[in-house]
Design a protein around this motif. Structure first.
Motif, PDB file in Angstrom:
ATOM      1  N   TRP A  33      46.535  29.767  21.311  1.00  0.00           N
ATOM      2  CA  TRP A  33      45.108  29.482  21.147  1.00  0.00           C
ATOM      3  C   TRP A  33      44.391  29.685  22.478  1.00  0.00           C
ATOM      4  O   TRP A  33      44.875  29.254  23.530  1.00  0.00           O
ATOM      5  CB  TRP A  33      44.881  28.053  20.660  1.00  0.00           C
ATOM      6  N   TYR A  34      43.227  30.337  22.374  1.00  0.00           N
ATOM      7  CA  TYR A  34      42.369  30.560  23.519  1.00  0.00           C
ATOM      8  C   TYR A  34      40.990  29.973  23.247  1.00  0.00           C
ATOM      9  O   TYR A  34      40.558  29.858  22.097  1.00  0.00           O
ATOM     10  CB  TYR A  34      42.222  32.065  23.825  1.00  0.00           C
ATOM     11  N   GLN A  59      31.988  34.145  29.761  1.00  0.00           N
ATOM     12  CA  GLN A  59      33.263  33.981  30.454  1.00  0.00           C
ATOM     13  C   GLN A  59      34.363  34.666  29.655  1.00  0.00           C
ATOM     14  O   GLN A  59      34.223  34.899  28.450  1.00  0.00           O
ATOM     15  CB  GLN A  59      33.606  32.503  30.626  1.00  0.00           C
ATOM     16  N   GLY A  60      35.478  34.961  30.342  1.00  0.00           N
ATOM     17  CA  GLY A  60      36.628  35.472  29.629  1.00  0.00           C
ATOM     18  C   GLY A  60      37.362  34.357  28.927  1.00  0.00           C
ATOM     19  O   GLY A  60      37.202  33.174  29.262  1.00  0.00           O
ATOM     20  N   PRO A  61      38.169  34.677  27.923  1.00  0.00           N
ATOM     21  CA  PRO A  61      38.938  33.643  27.228  1.00  0.00           C
ATOM     22  C   PRO A  61      39.880  32.905  28.166  1.00  0.00           C
ATOM     23  O   PRO A  61      40.365  33.463  29.150  1.00  0.00           O
ATOM     24  CB  PRO A  61      39.722  34.446  26.178  1.00  0.00           C
ATOM     25  N   ALA A 104      32.372  25.930  22.114  1.00  0.00           N
ATOM     26  CA  ALA A 104      32.942  27.213  22.528  1.00  0.00           C
ATOM     27  C   ALA A 104      33.469  27.923  21.289  1.00  0.00           C
ATOM     28  O   ALA A 104      33.394  27.400  20.179  1.00  0.00           O
ATOM     29  CB  ALA A 104      34.085  27.009  23.527  1.00  0.00           C
ATOM     30  N   VAL A 105      33.990  29.120  21.510  1.00  0.00           N
ATOM     31  CA  VAL A 105      34.692  29.830  20.445  1.00  0.00           C
ATOM     32  C   VAL A 105      36.191  29.658  20.679  1.00  0.00           C
ATOM     33  O   VAL A 105      36.666  29.814  21.805  1.00  0.00           O
ATOM     34  CB  VAL A 105      34.329  31.327  20.425  1.00  0.00           C
ATOM     35  N   TYR A 106      36.914  29.325  19.619  1.00  0.00           N
ATOM     36  CA  TYR A 106      38.350  29.102  19.707  1.00  0.00           C
ATOM     37  C   TYR A 106      39.074  30.174  18.893  1.00  0.00           C
ATOM     38  O   TYR A 106      38.799  30.365  17.717  1.00  0.00           O
ATOM     39  CB  TYR A 106      38.699  27.701  19.192  1.00  0.00           C
ATOM     40  N   ARG A 136      33.680  29.259  15.894  1.00  0.00           N
ATOM     41  CA  ARG A 136      32.624  28.738  16.775  1.00  0.00           C
ATOM     42  C   ARG A 136      32.492  27.240  16.539  1.00  0.00           C
ATOM     43  O   ARG A 136      32.068  26.808  15.472  1.00  0.00           O
ATOM     44  CB  ARG A 136      31.297  29.429  16.479  1.00  0.00           C
ATOM     45  N   LEU A 137      32.850  26.465  17.540  1.00  0.00           N
ATOM     46  CA  LEU A 137      32.749  25.010  17.448  1.00  0.00           C
ATOM     47  C   LEU A 137      31.481  24.563  18.154  1.00  0.00           C
ATOM     48  O   LEU A 137      31.266  24.874  19.326  1.00  0.00           O
ATOM     49  CB  LEU A 137      33.966  24.338  18.089  1.00  0.00           C
TER      50      LEU A 137
END
Lengths: 111, 115
Positions: free
Chosen positions: A35-36, A42-44, A84-86, A106-107
């Motif tokens: 998981w990222y 920003q980058g993951p 963030a996006v997970y 998208r949280l």
């Protein structure tokens, strides 16, 4: 590599526990679940990785059932900064080392 | 862990020109990769940057359009050639090692706008 499916978006409130489930029905024996997290511009960033059962670190927990066809990322007591996006990814442990990103979740954490 | 920097952080380019993006890692990594991310979208893998040999491209990406160099274990470049507005995107590099104990680290990305 196994395709992953996860909810497009989720809403939560500060202090709540958030569970994001990902399905990966075609996962192979030598695949790990990774998981990222990605913030805007920003980058993951790596969050957690596991093969089976449960993995916990200072940021999150990852639950993987025995059949490994799904996994759940658990974020305890989220804050606004967890918005963030997970991404759930299946990572093959071979010489290619490629990561194939799915659509992500998208949280949004509300006050 | 590894810290990855990219240059430039952003650029605005004219159609038909080329731009070279640099990726620097603060420690040696076995593998380096280049990704593209359209605003609001997920990441798409462009290619694996192989040290001392030609890059390995994913389906839909070709060397003539995206030539890649990797002269050593800490540095790589991606060139976006003969740009068109469709190439406007964020380009990210990553690095890591094929080990169960390690993962990929990502740079902050290069935001490219082609007019």
């Amino acid at each position: 590599l196994a395709k992953t499916t996860q909810p497009i978006s989720m809403d939560s409130y500060e202090g709540q526990e958030v569970n994001i489930t990902c399905s990966h029905n075609n996962i192979a024996t030598n695949d790990y679940i990774t998981w990222y997290q990605q913030f805007p511009s920003q980058g993951p960033r790596f969050i957690i990785q596991g093969y089976k059962t449960k993995v916990t670190n200072e940021v999150a927990s990852l639950f993987i059932p025995a059949d490994r066809k799904s996994s759940t990322l658990s974020l305890p007591r989220v804050s606004l900064s967890d918005t963030a996006v997970y991404y759930c990814l299946v990572r093959r442990m071979d010489s290619s080392y490629k990561l194939i990103f799915g659509s992500g979740t998208r949280l949004l954490v509300r006050p | 862990s590894a810290v990855i920097s990219q240059k430039p952080s952003r650029d605005i380019c004219q159609r038909g020109t080329s731009l070279t993006i640099q990726c620097q890692v603060d420690s040696q990594v076995t593998m380096m990769f280049w990704y593209r991310q359209q605003p609001g979208q997920s990441l798409t893998l462009i290619a694996t940057a192989n040290q001392g040999s030609e890059a390995t491209y994913e389906s839909g990406f070709v060397i003539d359009k995206f030539p890649i160099s990797r002269p050593n274990l800490t540095f790589s470049t991606l060139t976006v050639s003969n740009m068109s507005p469709e190439d406007s995107s964020i380009y990210l590099c990553s690095g890591g090692a094929p080990s169960s104990q390690e993962t990929q680290y990502f740079g902050p990305g290069t935001r490219l706008l082609v007019l």
